[in-house]
Scaffold this motif. Structure first.
Motif, mmCIF file in Angstrom:
data_model
loop_
_atom_site.group_PDB
_atom_site.id
_atom_site.type_symbol
_atom_site.label_atom_id
_atom_site.label_comp_id
_atom_site.label_asym_id
_atom_site.label_seq_id
_atom_site.Cartn_x
_atom_site.Cartn_y
_atom_site.Cartn_z
ATOM 1 N N ALA A 198 23.029 40.937 33.558
ATOM 2 C CA ALA A 198 24.029 41.193 34.375
ATOM 3 C C ALA A 198 26.261 40.697 34.792
ATOM 4 N N GLU A 199 26.636 41.156 34.846
ATOM 5 C CA GLU A 199 28.418 41.010 35.001
ATOM 6 C C GLU A 199 28.473 40.479 35.978
ATOM 7 N N PRO A 200 28.654 39.669 36.798
ATOM 8 C CA PRO A 200 29.117 38.831 38.145
ATOM 9 C C PRO A 200 30.944 39.750 38.663
ATOM 10 N N LYS A 201 31.422 40.961 37.543
ATOM 11 C CA LYS A 201 32.531 41.258 37.986
ATOM 12 C C LYS A 201 32.174 42.654 37.816
ATOM 13 N N ALA A 202 31.774 43.355 38.868
ATOM 14 C CA ALA A 202 30.826 44.995 38.316
ATOM 15 C C ALA A 202 32.448 46.043 38.920
ATOM 16 N N LYS A 203 32.189 46.972 37.936
ATOM 17 C CA LYS A 203 33.318 47.908 37.905
ATOM 18 C C LYS A 203 32.900 49.132 38.392
ATOM 19 N N ASN A 204 31.671 49.371 38.200
ATOM 20 C CA ASN A 204 31.114 50.186 39.244
ATOM 21 C C ASN A 204 30.013 50.177 39.810
ATOM 22 N N VAL A 205 30.450 50.605 41.287
ATOM 23 C CA VAL A 205 30.299 49.661 42.320
ATOM 24 C C VAL A 205 29.577 51.393 42.939
ATOM 25 N N PHE A 206 27.790 51.757 43.362
ATOM 26 C CA PHE A 206 26.864 52.196 44.042
ATOM 27 C C PHE A 206 26.859 51.747 45.553
ATOM 28 N N VAL A 207 28.126 52.698 46.287
ATOM 29 C CA VAL A 207 27.356 52.120 47.755
ATOM 30 C C VAL A 207 26.036 53.476 48.083
ATOM 31 N N ALA A 208 24.948 52.797 48.638
ATOM 32 C CA ALA A 208 23.725 53.922 49.591
ATOM 33 C C ALA A 208 24.278 53.636 51.021
ATOM 34 N N TRP A 209 24.542 54.986 51.436
ATOM 35 C CA TRP A 209 25.355 55.087 52.508
ATOM 36 C C TRP A 209 25.370 56.189 53.543
ATOM 37 N N ASP A 210 23.589 55.909 54.587
ATOM 38 C CA ASP A 210 23.401 56.671 55.485
ATOM 39 C C ASP A 210 24.298 56.330 56.185
ATOM 40 N N GLY A 211 24.907 56.068 56.921
ATOM 41 C CA GLY A 211 25.511 55.986 58.426
ATOM 42 C C GLY A 211 25.278 54.790 59.090
ATOM 43 N N SER A 212 24.159 53.846 58.670
ATOM 44 C CA SER A 212 23.477 53.675 59.889
ATOM 45 C C SER A 212 23.808 51.844 60.335
ATOM 46 N N ARG A 213 23.415 51.678 60.762
ATOM 47 C CA ARG A 213 24.117 49.756 60.776
ATOM 48 C C ARG A 213 24.276 48.807 60.372
ATOM 49 N N ALA A 214 22.404 49.132 58.908
ATOM 50 C CA ALA A 214 22.674 48.217 58.457
ATOM 51 C C ALA A 214 23.458 48.565 56.906
ATOM 52 N N SER A 215 23.906 49.522 56.494
ATOM 53 C CA SER A 215 24.567 49.819 55.302
ATOM 54 C C SER A 215 26.051 49.590 55.685
ATOM 55 N N ALA A 216 26.098 50.029 56.900
ATOM 56 C CA ALA A 216 28.141 49.470 57.128
ATOM 57 C C ALA A 216 28.224 48.411 57.088
ATOM 58 N N VAL A 217 26.734 47.293 57.650
ATOM 59 C CA VAL A 217 26.950 45.194 57.773
ATOM 60 C C VAL A 217 27.392 45.430 55.969
ATOM 61 N N ALA A 218 26.651 46.050 55.416
ATOM 62 C CA ALA A 218 26.277 44.937 54.250
ATOM 63 C C ALA A 218 28.078 46.105 52.979
ATOM 64 N N MET A 219 28.204 47.295 53.169
ATOM 65 C CA MET A 219 29.465 47.723 53.326
ATOM 66 C C MET A 219 31.007 46.788 53.548
ATOM 67 N N ARG A 220 30.573 46.048 54.676
ATOM 68 C CA ARG A 220 31.899 45.260 55.205
ATOM 69 C C ARG A 220 31.813 43.985 54.249
ATOM 70 N N ALA A 221 30.410 43.407 54.177
ATOM 71 C CA ALA A 221 29.707 42.907 52.820
ATOM 72 C C ALA A 221 30.131 42.622 51.678
ATOM 73 N N ALA A 222 30.414 43.676 51.095
ATOM 74 C CA ALA A 222 30.514 43.864 50.178
ATOM 75 C C ALA A 222 31.883 43.554 49.638
ATOM 76 N N LEU A 223 33.005 43.795 50.250
ATOM 77 C CA LEU A 223 34.249 44.153 50.126
ATOM 78 C C LEU A 223 35.205 43.439 49.434
ATOM 79 N N PRO A 224 34.795 42.212 49.206
ATOM 80 C CA PRO A 224 35.521 41.233 48.136
ATOM 81 C C PRO A 224 35.145 41.593 47.017
#
Length: 280
Positions: A152-178
């Protein structure tokens, strides 16, 4: 927004070195302070029969000493791995608490917790069954899970975001911003079953892409109409796109005081082949 402090769980399993390498790479990329947390196993481990010399009169004291020596050896190995040509700001924390409790408590003063995917086929005297979901649901911090197989490479190049508009997915996406900010490609994927109505307004996909754009992240989105279960569809599509990181919300609920995961999250954690960042 960045990961100023990353915590990585250390143990004596074979995959610990890969997990440390991954966490150290993340820390270098983000200028983070890296905490190596070593639960000794005193309260949730099982002492191997051949670990204690025969004839010992105080088995409890000798067992505790064995676990402490092993934890110190794990700590030394961690220090060597993070003190290479490009050293990482780091510290070691040894604790006798149970692995779950220790990671939850120490993880709350970090920005990201790095754990290993559970490998039920691996033999260990300190089993960590259910560690990932329990930490994710209790710590209040995002969890990045490193697969037990492959690299596993720490520098992700292709990021896949599983989005369903829910609170949990919004929290995860915000946490992943860096991580999203350093990626070459970010794709939001949302699924609906064949026959279900198309509801773009509920998911606010265009608005979400604009929000990412204001963070300097250029992302695209796609809708997949599926006939198989959601977990299988997400993993399959992520592989098709060559994703090296998935971001998704983690779902769970309390049952008889035990934290358990929803079916989609559980299946993805069981069959993942690339790192996954989850938040609850």
């Amino acid at each position: 927004m960045d990961f100023k402090t990353i915590l990585v769980h250390l143990d004596h399993t074979e995959r610990c070195s890969a997990r440390v390498a991954f966490a150290a790479g993340l820390a270098r990329a983000h200028g983070s302070h890296l905490i190596g947390l070593v639960p000794t196993g005193l309260y949730d481990g099982v002492i191997p029969a051949n670990a204690i010399p025969p004839g010992v009169t105080d088995f409890i004291a000798e067992s505790a000493d064995h676990l402490r020596r092993r934890a110190e050896a794990i700590s030394e190995s961690f220090k060597v791995r993070v003190s290479g040509p490009i050293p990482v700001s780091h510290e070691i924390r040894l604790t006798d608490g149970t692995a779950v409790d220790a990671i939850v408590q120490h993880g709350r003063s970090s920005d990201l917790i790095v754990l290993g995917q559970e490998d039920r086929s691996a033999r260990s005297d300190a089993p960590a069954h259910g560690l990932v979901p329990r930490v994710m649901l209790q710590a209040g911090r995002p969890v990045l899970v490193v697969p037990y197989a492959g690299s596993a490479e720490p520098k992700a190049k292709n990021v896949f975001v599983a989005w369903d508009g829910s609170r949990a997915s919004a929290v995860a996406m915000r946490a992943a911003l860096p991580l999203l900010a350093k990626a070459r490609q970010v794709k939001l994927v949302f699924c609906r079953r064949l026959g279900e109505p198309h509801e773009p307004a509920r998911l606010l996909v265009a608005e979400t892409l604009q929000w990412l754009q204001r963070h300097g992240i250029k992302a695209t989105a796609e809708e997949d109409v599926i006939e198989i279960d959601i977990a299988a569809a997400l993993l399959s599509r992520a592989c098709d796109l060559g994703a090296d990181l998935m971001v998704m919300g983690g779902y769970g609920h309390s049952r008889l005081r035990e934290m358990v995961l929803g079916g989609v999250t559980q299946q993805i954690l069981a069959h993942m082949t690339f790192p996954i960042l989850m938040a609850h």
